[in-house]
Design a protein around this motif. Structure first.
Motif, short mmCIF file in Angstrom:
data_model
loop_
_atom_site.label_atom_id
_atom_site.label_comp_id
_atom_site.label_asym_id
_atom_site.label_seq_id
_atom_site.Cartn_x
_atom_site.Cartn_y
_atom_site.Cartn_z
N TYR A 69 0.83 -1.20 0.00
CA TYR A 69 0.00 0.00 0.00
C TYR A 69 0.87 1.26 0.00
CZ TYR A 69 -4.38 -2.49 1.10
OH TYR A 69 -5.50 -3.30 1.06
N ASP A 71 -0.91 4.01 0.84
CA ASP A 71 -1.81 4.76 1.72
C ASP A 71 -1.67 4.20 3.14
OD1 ASP A 71 -3.90 5.88 3.12
OD2 ASP A 71 -5.42 5.49 1.60
N GLU A 86 -10.45 9.40 6.24
CA GLU A 86 -9.95 9.66 4.90
C GLU A 86 -10.27 11.09 4.50
OE1 GLU A 86 -10.37 6.85 1.70
OE2 GLU A 86 -11.04 5.30 3.09
N VAL A 90 -6.39 8.99 -1.24
CA VAL A 90 -5.15 8.30 -1.55
C VAL A 90 -4.12 8.40 -0.42
CG1 VAL A 90 -5.36 8.39 -4.06
CG2 VAL A 90 -4.38 10.35 -2.84
N GLY A 91 -4.50 8.97 0.71
CA GLY A 91 -3.65 8.97 1.89
C GLY A 91 -2.53 9.98 1.90
N PRO A 94 -2.90 11.83 5.95
CA PRO A 94 -3.73 10.94 6.76
C PRO A 94 -4.17 11.60 8.06
CG PRO A 94 -1.43 10.34 6.95
CD PRO A 94 -1.50 11.39 5.89
#
Length: 728
Positions: A69, A71, A86, A90-91, A94
């Motif tokens: 990942y 993200d 979220e 797409v992180g 964060p």
């Protein structure tokens, strides 16, 4: 500085005395051994997490590589008690919360990389607009409750430690490429020759985005990361006591076409991935660099001393749609409460008619630094059947955020932004600086089947705000905070342990706040069990009693410029619930079937009526029982897989229950529950290479993740990628 020098002297004398008085302890005792790389780990392994006093979770390299990942939210969602709000899908930025602490910008969690504070300015501006790229990580550690006592400044929820990839003993190069909506490339080389070790790696992640602007411009991002490590074995080179010198340097940058402007509920239902013309020029542009020098020496078989000096720099320009010249509340427009005639203007469907309808665009330019020195000592000793692991630490730290915010106006002409010459003005020039000295001590005592950890952290903090456009907000502040904690682990059998503890939680008051603002404080309790075999099972109940819960105004929560970084007392609150996790690998001939499941139940609510002026909670009266925002009451993560020596496939599911977007009942909206299913498969074409494919959100579920600050914003749609990993 006068206070610091005597403390350093005492610390050094203590280490030397400990060496001479304890070095006679039996060297063969396994409890007295030091683990490799302990200077960057907090937990160190899943085995240590199992026997840790209090709540601790370790995500190993195999788990990180399985889904690869980019993200961090997708990675941490599997850890019980962790909540991810979220934002961009797409992180990139964060929002991490632990045990009900508000996740916004991860400001109530201590974030670390290799055991060192990694936030841009963790004392002066804890809102983390920077987070290490997950592909840099070798392992990750999450600790809550008493396990987080040593780590500050803001550890009311807990702490997260990202451990970067280690220097290898045998030289190896690695490449990793994937192609899809999100494109990724990584190349690295690491090895050791003689007394010298090194690691160099470069990462690039890029996407054109998954949202659509009326102009057709892309809505994606471009991130680059470069990391270099150097290690010299001084002990082997010069003889004498084992010791190493380590140097780490890194640089990262990002250009992302992200926005705070969402859509109305109706437009979200029609096409959740559309964006409005007013956000066409929104853009985040940042650079981050860090340098770290570490010296580690083993003074005896039982005494180790580590010294780390670090410096981080971060600068960002955040260009974004701020609002309208006449001052209408954009969130009210998005929610359909007022000003619907302005909605067509924001969409770019009509032109600006007068000066009141000019769009206001902001440029939030900020420079941060975070620097300091950390001295840590680990001392092992035994007294009969009692084994002690004493951890002592002293950190001297200084950080700063220097804001230079401007706004300018633009007209909407034929769906495009036409900037008005000469309209740019200053809106914020505040500079916040913090100086902190932190002392911590922890003694982990083992006797037969019982391990008890008693520790405390003391923070001496000075803050200063200057250069405010409103000089009444300038000023100095001093604070001393004591954070004690106690945890235990009792082994009923080799495979079953009881864990529990009590600790104080704290979030410090930031620079420039009114004298009436109090630190956020809680008393946290936890109790549970861990079972290692025949299946792994963990169940922990927790209760946090807040004497004062604190909120911070930010643009991303909907606050106006003149309220940015203002803090608010929220009064009494409570957060309680249960965290559980189960895992087991079934086997049939050459096949393995790993299964993992975690469930978190959280109740987070105010326990006293109060009045809120904080947009984060909503404006108005908060009543007893009103919820804390953006904390799901229920959260489930599940993973099932099938693999053998050459093939592996896994499904990963996360489901989150309803979340309130604010505490105040009037105007409160719910973020509906949603589930996301990801799939990955890989084939090992050789011992050192594999090809893989993965699909995030394989069912293409459209789901709402946020209504803050301006309207509805979605999670990412289905995304396919294929890739290759090869080692040489």
């Amino acid at each position: 500085m006068k206070k610091i020098l005597p403390l350093l002297l005492i610390f050094n004398i203590h280490a030397q005395v400990s060496e001479s008085s304890i070095s006679k302890a039996p060297k063969s005792t396994k409890a007295l051994e030091f683990s490799e790389d302990e200077t960057i780990y907090v937990i160190g392994s899943k085995e240590k997490a199992f026997s840790a006093p209090g709540s601790a979770h370790f995500i190993d390299q195999e788990e990180l590589k399985r889904f690869d990942y980019t993200d961090i939210g997708r990675i941490l969602d599997k850890v019980p008690g962790v909540y991810i709000q979220e934002e961009d899908g797409v992180g990139l930025r964060p929002n991490i919360g632990l045990r009900g602490a508000h996740p916004h910008r991860s400001k109530k969690v201590t974030l670390m990389e290799d055991g060192i504070l990694i936030g841009p300015a963790p004392y002066s501006a804890p809102a983390a607009y920077y987070f290490p790229t997950p592909t840099l990580a070798s392992t990750m550690e999450v600790f809550k409750g008493p396990a987080a006592v040593k780590f500050g400044p803001n550890s009311i929820g807990g702490a997260v430690n990202i451990v970067t990839k280690p220097i290898l003993k045998k030289e190896e190069s690695e490449v990793n490429f994937s192609y899809g909506v999100i494109k990724k490339a990584m190349i690295s080389n690491s090895g050791t020759k003689g007394h010298t070790g090194w690691r160099i790696e470069a990462h690039k992640i890029q996407s054109d985005g998954f949202k659509t602007l009326p102009s057709g411009d892309d809505t994606g991002f471009d991130k680059n990361d470069f990391l270099a490590k150097y290690e010299y074995d001084l002990g082997r080179s010069f003889g004498g006591k084992p010791q190493k010198l380590s140097i780490k340097a890194s640089y990262a940058d990002e250009l992302s076409k992200e926005t705070y402007l969402g859509t109305t509920a109706e437009d979200f239902d029609s096409n959740a991935y559309d964006r409005y013309a007013a956000s066409n020029d929104d853009e985040m542009n940042w650079e981050h660099y860090q340098a770290m020098v570490k010296h580690a020496i083993t003074l005896s078989s039982n005494v180790k001393l580590n010294t780390t000096v670090y410096h981080h720099g971060f600068k960002r320009d955040w260009y974004k749609f701020n609002g309208l010249a006449a001052g209408q509340d954009i969130n009210d427009i998005m929610l359909g409460k007022s000003g619907q005639n302005y909605l067509t203007l924001i969409k770019g469907q009509r032109d600006t008619l007068n000066a009141d309808e000019n769009l206001v665009l902001g440029r939030n330019s900020r420079k941060y630094f975070s620097q300091g020195a950390l001295l840590q000592s680990t001392i092992n000793a035994d007294h009969g059947d009692f084994y002690h692991t004493l951890s002592l630490g002293l950190r001297v730290h200084r950080d700063q955020v220097d804001r230079n915010h401007t706004v300018k106006e633009a007209e909407m002409i034929n769906g495009n932004l036409d900037y008005i010459e000469g309209s740019e003005t200053l809106s914020n020039t505040t500079k916040d600086t913090s100086t902190a000295m932190t002392i911590f001590a922890e003694d982990e005592v083992s006797h037969n089947d019982l391990t008890v950890s008693v520790g405390s952290r003391v923070e001496f903090v000075k803050t200063k705000r200057e250069n405010s456009l409103d000089s009444q907000r300038d000023g100095d502040n001093k604070d001393t905070i004591v954070v004690p904690g106690l945890g235990f682990n009792y082994m009923l059998t080799d495979n079953l342990v009881l864990v529990g503890g009590i600790n104080k939680g704290i979030t410090l008051v930031g620079p420039g706040q009114d004298d009436s603002i109090k630190p956020e404080e809680s008393l946290n309790y936890e109790m549970g069990m861990r079972l290692k075999a025949p299946v792994y099972l963990e169940v922990i109940g927790f209760y946090s009693d807040y004497s004062n819960i604190k909120g911070t105004c930010s643009f991303s929560s909907g606050c106006a410029e003149d309220k940015i970084d203002s803090e608010y007392n929220g009064g009494e609150a409570e957060i309680f619930g249960i965290e559980s996790a189960m895992s087991h690998t079934f086997k049939a001939k050459s096949y393995q079937f790993p299964v993992e499941l975690s469930y978190t139940r959280t109740v987070a609510r105010f326990t006293r009526t109060t009045t809120s002026d904080n947009k984060e909670w909503g404006i108005g009266e908060i009543k007893t029982g009103d919820p804390l925002p953006y904390v799901p009451q229920d959260q489930i993560s599940a993973k099932v897989g099938l693999n053998n020596d050459i093939f592996a496939t896994s499904l990963n599911m996360v489901w989150k229950g309803d979340m309130a977007d604010q505490s105040v009942e009037e105007g409160r909206k719910l973020i509906p529950s949603y589930g996301v299913l990801d799939w990955v498969a890989s084939y090992n074409y050789s011992k050192t290479g594999k090809i893989f494919t993965k699909v995030d959100n394989i069912l293409d579920n459209t789901y709402l993740v946020s209504l803050r600050p301006y309207g509805a914003r979605p999670g990412k749609p289905r995304m396919l990628s294929i890739g290759l990993n090869q080692k040489f």
